[in-house]
Write an enzyme that holds these catalytic residues in place. Sequence first.
Site, PDB file in Angstrom:
ATOM      1  N   SER A  13       0.811  -1.220   0.089  1.00 27.68           N
ATOM      2  CA  SER A  13      -0.114   0.017   0.035  1.00 27.68           C
ATOM      3  C   SER A  13       0.959   1.202  -0.011  1.00 27.68           C
ATOM      4  CB  SER A  13      -0.847   0.155   1.142  1.00 27.68           C
ATOM      5  OG  SER A  13       0.167   0.176   2.344  1.00 27.68           O
ATOM      6  N   TYR A  44      -4.386   1.068   3.614  1.00 24.50           N
ATOM      7  CA  TYR A  44      -5.376   0.093   2.994  1.00 24.50           C
ATOM      8  C   TYR A  44      -6.209  -0.219   4.277  1.00 24.50           C
ATOM      9  CZ  TYR A  44      -3.227  -0.879  -1.545  1.00 24.50           C
ATOM     10  OH  TYR A  44      -2.983  -0.816  -2.966  1.00 24.50           O
ATOM     11  N   GLY A  45      -5.507  -0.014   5.558  1.00 22.26           N
ATOM     12  CA  GLY A  45      -5.935  -0.775   6.572  1.00 22.26           C
ATOM     13  C   GLY A  45      -7.336   0.152   7.287  1.00 22.26           C
ATOM     14  N   CYS A  75       2.414  -6.745   1.828  1.00 21.67           N
ATOM     15  CA  CYS A  75       1.554  -6.248   2.657  1.00 21.67           C
ATOM     16  C   CYS A  75       0.619  -7.242   3.350  1.00 21.67           C
ATOM     17  CB  CYS A  75       0.702  -5.180   1.625  1.00 21.67           C
ATOM     18  SG  CYS A  75      -0.694  -4.258   2.611  1.00 21.67           S
ATOM     19  N   THR A  77      -1.978  -6.486   5.343  1.00 20.69           N
ATOM     20  CA  THR A  77      -3.306  -6.104   5.240  1.00 20.69           C
ATOM     21  C   THR A  77      -3.861  -6.778   3.765  1.00 20.69           C
ATOM     22  OG1 THR A  77      -3.017  -4.258   6.227  1.00 20.69           O
ATOM     23  CG2 THR A  77      -5.041  -4.391   5.271  1.00 20.69           C
TER      24      THR A  77
HETATM   25  N1  DGL Z   1       2.088  -2.183   4.734  1.00 19.24           N
HETATM   26  C1  DGL Z   1       0.785  -2.629   4.984  1.00 19.24           C
HETATM   27  C2  DGL Z   1       0.540  -3.803   5.740  1.00 19.24           C
HETATM   28  O1  DGL Z   1       1.465  -4.723   5.768  1.00 19.24           O
HETATM   29  C3  DGL Z   1      -0.034  -1.527   5.573  1.00 19.24           C
HETATM   30  C4  DGL Z   1      -1.254  -1.475   5.188  1.00 19.24           C
HETATM   31  C5  DGL Z   1      -2.016   0.099   5.350  1.00 19.24           C
HETATM   32  O2  DGL Z   1      -1.508   0.596   4.036  1.00 19.24           O
HETATM   33  O3  DGL Z   1      -2.860   0.223   6.025  1.00 19.24           O
HETATM   34  O4  DGL Z   1      -0.517  -4.045   6.329  1.00 19.24           O
END
Ligand code: DGL
Length: 252
Positions: A13, A44-45, A75, A77
């Site tokens: 993300s 994304y979360g 990622c 998520t």
């Molecule tokens: N690096 C993403 C993960 O591992 C972040 C998700 C997000 O953008 O909230 O969950």
Amino acid sequence: MTDKTSPIGVFDSGVGGISVLRALKRLLPSENFIFIGDSANAPYGTKSAEEVIKLSENSLKRLLEMGAKQIVIACNTATAVAADCLREKYPHVTIIGIEPAIKPAATENPGGKIAVLATDLTVHQRRISALYERYSEKADIKLVSCVGLVELIESGHLYDDVLFSYLENLLRDFMDCDAYVLGCTHYPLIKDAFVRILGNVKLYDGGEGTARRSRELLIKAGMLNPGPDEGKITIINTSDDPSLTELSYKLM
Ligand code: DGL
């Protein structure tokens, strides 16, 4: 058509997936990599599962168009929400996901208290409940939703007072854990800040496990780049703000 010299496509993300790209590069120095950080749409979360699936598919399609021989979802998520769906829709593509490193943390700290730090969306996914159930007899697992942390990291707070006070607040009730699982790929980028707040504790993340899986599947498919040259890394960030690309190269 792809061949052994085709790149491995990696996406996240935002800048967080660089922590996974670093692990991949360490293990697979001769491979070429293309990394897409979707900072224009981070985080994304806080999005719906449908939105995360759509955005993940956009990155996957772009990487395939650029000739990727394998896809790594860097990622947690996107893996928790979209990996199954993408594997179903693209059965001919090798898709590797990342999972919070609950298994090694629970196995190496039996009877201990383990905090799993992740985005709110990850914490509420079925995949995480399954991991939780599988290992909760081994250890006392606490799921901690870190609302707002990805945004801080994306805006460059990697080691400063703003980040320290966020972490102090977040971890106030979890200072006595035996181990901490960094269940979002952005969090290994601020390891030093965690150490400053928590002291010299055990921190786990899924980057190395993901890199090992990537290598294993390349070997199995006969698609490992034989080298001997150093591979090339291309970083693309979807944000108009050039500082995100700069930050990505700096973190790499
Ligand atoms: N690096 C993403 C993960 O591992 C972040 C998700 C997000 O953008 O909230 O969950």
